[in-house]
Motif scaffolding. Sequence first.
Motif, mmCIF file in Angstrom:
data_model
loop_
_atom_site.group_PDB
_atom_site.id
_atom_site.type_symbol
_atom_site.label_atom_id
_atom_site.label_comp_id
_atom_site.label_asym_id
_atom_site.label_seq_id
_atom_site.Cartn_x
_atom_site.Cartn_y
_atom_site.Cartn_z
ATOM 1 N N ASN A 18 42.137 40.938 35.889
ATOM 2 C CA ASN A 18 41.237 39.834 36.237
ATOM 3 C C ASN A 18 41.913 38.490 35.994
ATOM 4 O O ASN A 18 41.778 37.555 36.798
ATOM 5 C CB ASN A 18 39.954 39.944 35.415
ATOM 6 C CG ASN A 18 38.935 38.888 35.799
ATOM 7 O OD1 ASN A 18 38.565 38.761 36.968
ATOM 8 N ND2 ASN A 18 38.475 38.130 34.822
ATOM 9 N N GLN A 52 44.361 37.529 38.705
ATOM 10 C CA GLN A 52 43.774 37.020 39.938
ATOM 11 C C GLN A 52 43.830 35.498 40.039
ATOM 12 O O GLN A 52 43.863 34.942 41.133
ATOM 13 C CB GLN A 52 42.319 37.476 40.054
ATOM 14 C CG GLN A 52 42.135 38.966 40.270
ATOM 15 C CD GLN A 52 42.738 39.432 41.586
ATOM 16 O OE1 GLN A 52 42.382 38.931 42.650
ATOM 17 N NE2 GLN A 52 43.650 40.384 41.510
ATOM 18 N N ILE A 55 35.470 41.799 40.995
ATOM 19 C CA ILE A 55 36.797 42.073 41.545
ATOM 20 C C ILE A 55 36.840 43.468 42.163
ATOM 21 O O ILE A 55 37.904 44.068 42.318
ATOM 22 C CB ILE A 55 37.898 41.927 40.471
ATOM 23 C CG1 ILE A 55 37.592 42.809 39.248
ATOM 24 C CG2 ILE A 55 38.093 40.479 40.075
ATOM 25 C CD1 ILE A 55 38.712 42.846 38.215
ATOM 26 N N LYS A 79 39.254 44.343 44.832
ATOM 27 C CA LYS A 79 40.679 44.297 44.496
ATOM 28 C C LYS A 79 41.150 45.532 43.735
ATOM 29 O O LYS A 79 42.340 45.704 43.495
ATOM 30 C CB LYS A 79 40.970 43.053 43.639
ATOM 31 C CG LYS A 79 40.606 41.727 44.297
ATOM 32 C CD LYS A 79 41.492 41.466 45.487
ATOM 33 C CE LYS A 79 41.268 40.079 46.068
ATOM 34 N NZ LYS A 79 41.766 39.017 45.193
#
Length: 366
Positions: free
Chosen positions: A218, A221, A250, A253
């Motif tokens: 995270n 990102q 997320i 992703k």
Amino acid sequence: MIRVLHVIGAMDRGGAESMIMNFYRKIDRTKYSFDFLVHEDRECDFDKEIRELGGNIYSIPRYKIYNYSKYKKEVKKFFAAHHDYDIVHGHICSCVNIYSSIAKKYGIKTIAHSHSSNFGISLATIFTKVVSFKTKFIDDYFIGCSKKAGLDRYGSKIVESNRFDVLCNGIDVTKYRFDEMKRNELRAKLGIEDKLVLGHVGRFTYAKNHEFLIEVFNELQTVRPDSVLLLFGRGELEEEVKEKIQSLNIQDKVRFMGVVPNVYDYLNALDVFVFPSRFEGLPIVLIEAQASGLCCVINDSLTSEIDITPNIHRLSLNESKSKWVHKILEVDNNNRLKGYELVKNSPFNIDKEVQHLQEIYDNLMK
């Protein structure tokens, strides 16, 4: 023929199970036979292959401490019907004293095998220590996937004796040789051609520390929004991990890849392997990742015996997530074939280590 019975939870695609199968595929099956006593009454990942290789699979109920008497009765019943084994090779710590003691009454040699270290502090740890202390007076021989795994489980007296040996988690190195064509094909198939691809392989358990991994990803990102994370495996904490990913927004992703039989192919598609486990013995997946030439960012408390190539990069779990991100971004994967050559020439090459296991079995039967 030396008949060996492996006692294990279930033959799914875990680290210890994959290690056993790597040896089973390579061992001289005209001289050594493998059967399996498992603790799950279901078809497991490796069962079909085991039968194809000539092995038998037997099932008994799982040991849960409170069912001690019932479990012991089941083990006695099993060995009364199947006492023609030469060696019992045990991979379960919690009930090793039960099945080893009963096996020895039939004149069967017994091996206790430690696959983990740094057990942490918990009631389960205390129980493991108690069981392992008794094990030292029961089993004939002791194996660790690393010296530290032996020390943490059995203590220095056993490890420094002639009753202990380190058996490296050997792999079929040729499967993990980096392949640019497979990399391009898989990245195209997954739609991640232009992404920074992180990967992790392991069960969704407390030991594997997925929560920390998700927090690091995270943080990544914020500087690399083009990054994706592939998670291979399954386990009891999978839903909790999914909930955390959704709470961080997320989920687009992170991909849950499940359990795949050809993880060696998927390693080609990765850019960095991240492995923040709280504790391990000697994680076979880090050998596989290095054989694929991947840079691995890992917890610095994991055994140094895993450092086969210069591609192992260590950080403390106490370090900030931003430092983990910085390390992930600075590693260099330019020469991925070098890792393959180093692992090929190491003790982790299954072609070398299977000879070691055969020697252990032979010496135990003298």
